[in-house]
Design a protein around this motif. Structure first.
Motif, PDB file in Angstrom:
ATOM      1  N   HIS A   1       0.824  -1.216   0.000  1.00  0.00           N
ATOM      2  CA  HIS A   1       0.000   0.000   0.000  1.00  0.00           C
ATOM      3  C   HIS A   1       0.856   1.264   0.000  1.00  0.00           C
ATOM      4  CE1 HIS A   1      -3.714  -2.165   0.358  1.00  0.00           C
ATOM      5  NE2 HIS A   1      -3.362  -2.744   1.491  1.00  0.00           N
TER       6      HIS A   1
ATOM      7  N   PRO B   1       2.153   2.472  -4.907  1.00  0.00           N
ATOM      8  CA  PRO B   1       1.246   2.008  -5.966  1.00  0.00           C
ATOM      9  C   PRO B   1       2.003   1.380  -7.126  1.00  0.00           C
ATOM     10  CG  PRO B   1       0.704   4.248  -5.262  1.00  0.00           C
ATOM     11  CD  PRO B   1       2.019   3.895  -4.638  1.00  0.00           C
TER      12      PRO B   1
ATOM     13  N   GLU C   1       2.974   8.224   1.544  1.00  0.00           N
ATOM     14  CA  GLU C   1       2.073   7.162   1.998  1.00  0.00           C
ATOM     15  C   GLU C   1       2.344   6.782   3.449  1.00  0.00           C
ATOM     16  OE1 GLU C   1      -0.494   5.905   0.538  1.00  0.00           O
ATOM     17  OE2 GLU C   1      -0.237   7.116  -1.258  1.00  0.00           O
TER      18      GLU C   1
ATOM     19  N   LEU D   1      -0.311   7.117   6.437  1.00  0.00           N
ATOM     20  CA  LEU D   1      -0.637   5.961   7.283  1.00  0.00           C
ATOM     21  C   LEU D   1      -0.611   6.334   8.756  1.00  0.00           C
ATOM     22  CD1 LEU D   1      -1.133   2.888   7.614  1.00  0.00           C
ATOM     23  CD2 LEU D   1       1.360   2.606   7.620  1.00  0.00           C
TER      24      LEU D   1
ATOM     25  N   TYR E   1      -9.971   0.533   7.514  1.00  0.00           N
ATOM     26  CA  TYR E   1      -8.554   0.260   7.780  1.00  0.00           C
ATOM     27  C   TYR E   1      -8.334  -1.235   7.984  1.00  0.00           C
ATOM     28  CZ  TYR E   1      -8.411   5.285   8.681  1.00  0.00           C
ATOM     29  OH  TYR E   1      -8.514   6.653   8.569  1.00  0.00           O
TER      30      TYR E   1
ATOM     31  N   GLU F   1      -8.305  -3.280   4.666  1.00  0.00           N
ATOM     32  CA  GLU F   1      -7.056  -3.259   3.909  1.00  0.00           C
ATOM     33  C   GLU F   1      -6.034  -4.268   4.415  1.00  0.00           C
ATOM     34  OE1 GLU F   1      -5.542   0.655   4.072  1.00  0.00           O
ATOM     35  OE2 GLU F   1      -7.143   1.553   2.843  1.00  0.00           O
ATOM     36  N   ASN F   2      -6.250  -4.777   5.651  1.00  0.00           N
ATOM     37  CA  ASN F   2      -5.216  -5.601   6.274  1.00  0.00           C
ATOM     38  C   ASN F   2      -5.661  -7.022   6.579  1.00  0.00           C
ATOM     39  OD1 ASN F   2      -2.884  -3.585   6.943  1.00  0.00           O
ATOM     40  ND2 ASN F   2      -4.735  -2.520   7.575  1.00  0.00           N
TER      41      ASN F   2
END
Length: 227
Positions: free
Chosen positions: A128, A131, A146, A150, A222, A225-226
């Motif tokens: 992430h 890109p 990024e 984060l 969030y 995404e994980n």
């Protein structure tokens, strides 16, 4: 007598004992406990419908691995709604106007989602930060950007909740003070101001519910995404 509009956001103290612990504990005592009967009363039925609908909407986009967080997210949603709504009552205190409390909720939950991603799928979690198809010259800059984005996520969670509730409470108090002062000078304007205050209170009730939902929704994104 209130010396400042911001005095309402100070943590209340009685005989030297902070009452924020009482403010955090009280909402749980107000929610009715589920019963073991097949047929519940209207309050329990409405509560079960709300919790079930919220959990279904929140957990549907997540992978099965993220469904373990359903109880935590639902409890957090009910907790924040209770604190925000009770803070609108007279002579009460809203703990969620304290940035320290909101950050205390946001940071550990955000960090847990990051740790889960680094443990279960470290390649995707680190992916992430960069890109696909990024030009070589932009790779260091994008990684830095990024990474900052984060680490700014928990700050955004806490500040968003604090700022929205603080602004709403301040606006309500300003308009209420104006209506009180204008009551003796211009009664017609005071009535119009009181009507505006009523509408603003309804808006603040909606904001209190929406901000609790947004807080939990962003945490679920969030997590998505994980997992």
């Amino acid at each position: 007598m209130m010396l400042s509009f911001f005095d309402q956001f100070m943590s209340p103290v009685f005989l030297g004992v902070p009452l924020i612990a009482l403010a955090l504990t009280l909402p749980w005592a107000l929610w009715p406990k589920p019963s073991t009967r097949w047929l519940n009363n209207r309050t329990l039925t409405l509560q079960s419908w709300f919790i079930g609908g919220f959990a279904k909407q929140l957990m549907t986009p997540l992978n099965p691995g993220g469904h373990k967080w359903a109880m935590l997210f639902t409890s957090l949603m009910l907790f924040l709604i209770s604190l925000n709504m009770l803070g609108l009552l007279p002579y009460t205190f809203t703990p969620t106007t304290q940035l320290s409390l909101n950050m205390g909720l946001a940071v550990p939950l955000w960090l847990a989602t990051v740790i889960i991603g680094m443990r279960n799928q470290p390649t995707a979690a680190l992916g992430h930060l960069l890109p696909e198809g990024t030009p070589t010259l932009l790779i260091p800059v994008l990684i830095i950007i990024e990474t900052i984005s984060l680490f700014i996520r928990p700050l955004a969670l806490g500040v968003r909740l604090t700022a929205n509730l603080t602004a709403g409470h301040l606006l309500i108090q300003l308009i209420a003070t104006a209506a009180f002062v204008l009551a003796a000078l211009m009664p017609t304007v005071a009535l119009l101001t009181a009507a505006l205050l009523f509408l603003l209170t309804l808006l603040e009730v909606a904001v209190a519910m929406i901000q609790a939902y947004v807080f939990v929704l962003l945490l679920s994104l969030y997590l998505q995404e994980n997992v």
